[in-house]
Every structure is written in C-alpha cells, then in structure tokens.
Design a protein around this motif. Structure first.
Motif, PDB file in Angstrom:
ATOM      1  N   LEU A  95     -11.478-156.775  38.265  1.00 55.87           N
ATOM      2  CA  LEU A  95     -11.063-155.377  38.728  1.00 55.87           C
ATOM      3  C   LEU A  95     -12.606-154.957  39.089  1.00 55.87           C
ATOM      4  N   SER A  96     -13.556-154.934  38.050  1.00 57.12           N
ATOM      5  CA  SER A  96     -14.816-154.439  38.163  1.00 57.12           C
ATOM      6  C   SER A  96     -15.795-154.952  39.105  1.00 57.12           C
ATOM      7  N   VAL A  97     -15.385-156.603  39.488  1.00 58.15           N
ATOM      8  CA  VAL A  97     -16.053-157.285  40.428  1.00 58.15           C
ATOM      9  C   VAL A  97     -15.711-156.780  41.770  1.00 58.15           C
ATOM     10  N   SER A  98     -14.416-156.710  41.926  1.00 56.85           N
ATOM     11  CA  SER A  98     -13.771-156.091  43.111  1.00 56.85           C
ATOM     12  C   SER A  98     -14.571-154.592  43.494  1.00 56.85           C
ATOM     13  N   ALA A  99     -14.802-153.737  42.439  1.00 54.26           N
ATOM     14  CA  ALA A  99     -15.203-152.349  42.383  1.00 54.26           C
ATOM     15  C   ALA A  99     -16.883-152.349  42.647  1.00 54.26           C
ATOM     16  N   ASN A 100     -17.509-153.356  42.351  1.00 50.57           N
ATOM     17  CA  ASN A 100     -18.730-153.146  42.221  1.00 50.57           C
ATOM     18  C   ASN A 100     -19.442-154.524  43.005  1.00 50.57           C
ATOM     19  N   GLU A 101     -19.406-155.681  42.709  1.00 51.66           N
ATOM     20  CA  GLU A 101     -20.083-156.941  43.432  1.00 51.66           C
ATOM     21  C   GLU A 101     -19.572-156.956  44.792  1.00 51.66           C
ATOM     22  N   ILE A 102     -18.098-156.865  44.919  1.00 51.46           N
ATOM     23  CA  ILE A 102     -17.700-157.284  46.370  1.00 51.46           C
ATOM     24  C   ILE A 102     -17.712-155.653  47.179  1.00 51.46           C
ATOM     25  N   ALA A 103     -17.607-154.668  46.532  1.00 51.03           N
ATOM     26  CA  ALA A 103     -17.943-153.271  47.179  1.00 51.03           C
ATOM     27  C   ALA A 103     -19.378-153.290  47.565  1.00 51.03           C
ATOM     28  N   ASN A 104     -20.360-153.951  47.150  1.00 52.14           N
ATOM     29  CA  ASN A 104     -21.719-153.896  47.466  1.00 52.14           C
ATOM     30  C   ASN A 104     -22.181-155.224  48.284  1.00 52.14           C
ATOM     31  N   SER A 105     -21.298-155.910  48.817  1.00 53.68           N
ATOM     32  CA  SER A 105     -21.881-157.040  49.471  1.00 53.68           C
ATOM     33  C   SER A 105     -20.664-157.495  50.576  1.00 53.68           C
ATOM     34  N   LEU A 106     -19.696-157.973  50.294  1.00 52.81           N
ATOM     35  CA  LEU A 106     -18.494-158.264  51.572  1.00 52.81           C
ATOM     36  C   LEU A 106     -18.199-157.220  52.319  1.00 52.81           C
TER      37      LEU A 106
END
Length: 208
Positions: A95-106
């Motif tokens: 969930l954190s990956v979605s909110a951070n890494e994905i939200a700041n890339s893809l």
C-alpha cells in the motif's frame, strides 16, 4: 447508499470503483470535474481535506485518499480482502508503494501523456519547467521492475493465497501503464498478475 466523488480518468478513483465492484457494494457516483477546477471549493474541502478525488461518503462520515477508502471498505464490508496477520506487514508495505513509489513515478508520467505537461504540472503543484520526465521514466522502470520480481515469486503482492487491498491499490495505475507508453510485456509477472485480477468475479475495466 455510499456516495463516491469520482473522475472517470483518475487511476485513484478507478481503484475505488474496482474494489466496490469486486465486493458487490452499490454506490452513487458524483462526477467532479477536476480539470475545470470544480474540486477547488470550500464545500468540497469539507468532504476531502485536500480537495482531491476520490472521496467517499459512508453514512455520516467522509473518507478521502484512495488507500484510506480501500481500507475503510475492507474493514467495514469485506474483511476477506485484508491480509492474514503474518502477511499484514507486506500488505501495508505494498500500500505504501502505491502511495509513494507509484505515485511519484508511473502516476505522474501517465498524467503528462494524458493531459499534457502544462496541466500535469498544475496538478502536481510545480512549474512546467520543473517536470522531470526522464526521472519519472527511471523511477517507473525501477518500481515496475521491483513489482515484477515480487510477482514472479508470489501470485499476489502480500502473499500467495489471495488478493488484498494492496493488489487493488497497485493495480490502479498498473492497469493504465500503456497510457504512460509502458510496454507491459517487458514485465511478464506484472502482465500475468493483471490477468489474474481481470479474472476476478465482478471485475470492471478502467476508463470513462
């Protein structure tokens, strides 16, 4: 009746629409024209603190942020979508990956391709000259590569047994990867995982 403040092209809104379909919850949708800045009102701020979609009204409470909404819905209506105790940490990590890494890339990379650099910069709160497209592309390749390695090891992000809200959270923009000019064939485990999600009863595709 649940009320979802929604935009049909938003990946974050799609996560919530998809989850509501998968758990069989009826709702009424209220379109918020964010491109026309219709979200930037005091009335909508009382529903969504940062004037963002999606936002959900459930009885007397309002919930904003797609991940908070997914967790609210799972806890209240569909606890089978929460990971068992030993996989709970992995669920929250993704969930954190979605909110951070994905939200700041893809997510922002896809936004630039869908609405153009100027509109994307406005929504991201930066000057158009500060949009770092090569950086977005590098970060997108990194996060998709890590997801692909994880999904090569296990059927679902939190573990092998069943999908959780973490899969829906990460799927929201992974489902739209082609709109960011991503060749998903380069990530075969993600491609297979997307197909597994698409076969779930109640699945609805993205799009207006």
């Amino acid at each position: 009746m649940l009320t979802l403040y929604d935009h049909p092209r938003s990946g974050n809104c799609y996560k919530v629409r998809l989850f509501l379909a998968l758990i069989g919850k009826d709702y009424q949708s209220r379109f918020v024209d964010v491109l026309a800045r219709k979200n930037q009102t005091e009335a909508f701020e009382r529903i969504s603190a940062f004037q963002q979609v999606p936002a959900l009204i459930d009885g007397d409470i309002s919930i904003w942020d797609s991940h908070a909404i997914l967790l609210h819905l799972a806890h209240r209506y569909a606890p089978q979508w929460l990971a068992p105790p030993l996989q709970l940490g992995a669920m929250h990590a993704w969930l954190s990956v979605s909110a951070n890494e994905i939200a700041n890339s893809l997510q922002p990379l896809r936004l630039t391709r869908v609405v153009g650099n100027a509109e994307a910069a406005h929504h991201l709160g930066v000057s158009e000259t500060l949009l770092d497209l090569p950086g977005m592309e590098r970060r997108t390749a990194r996060v998709l590569g890590r997801m692909d390695r994880r999904l090569a090891e296990t059927r679902w992000l939190a573990g092998p047994d069943a999908p959780t809200v973490a899969d829906i959270a990460c799927y929201g923009y992974a489902a739209l990867a082609e709109e960011a000019a991503i060749d998903i064939a380069a990530y075969p485990a993600i491609a297979a995982w997307r197909q597994r999600i698409q076969r779930l009863p109640g699945y609805v595709p993205p799009g207006p």
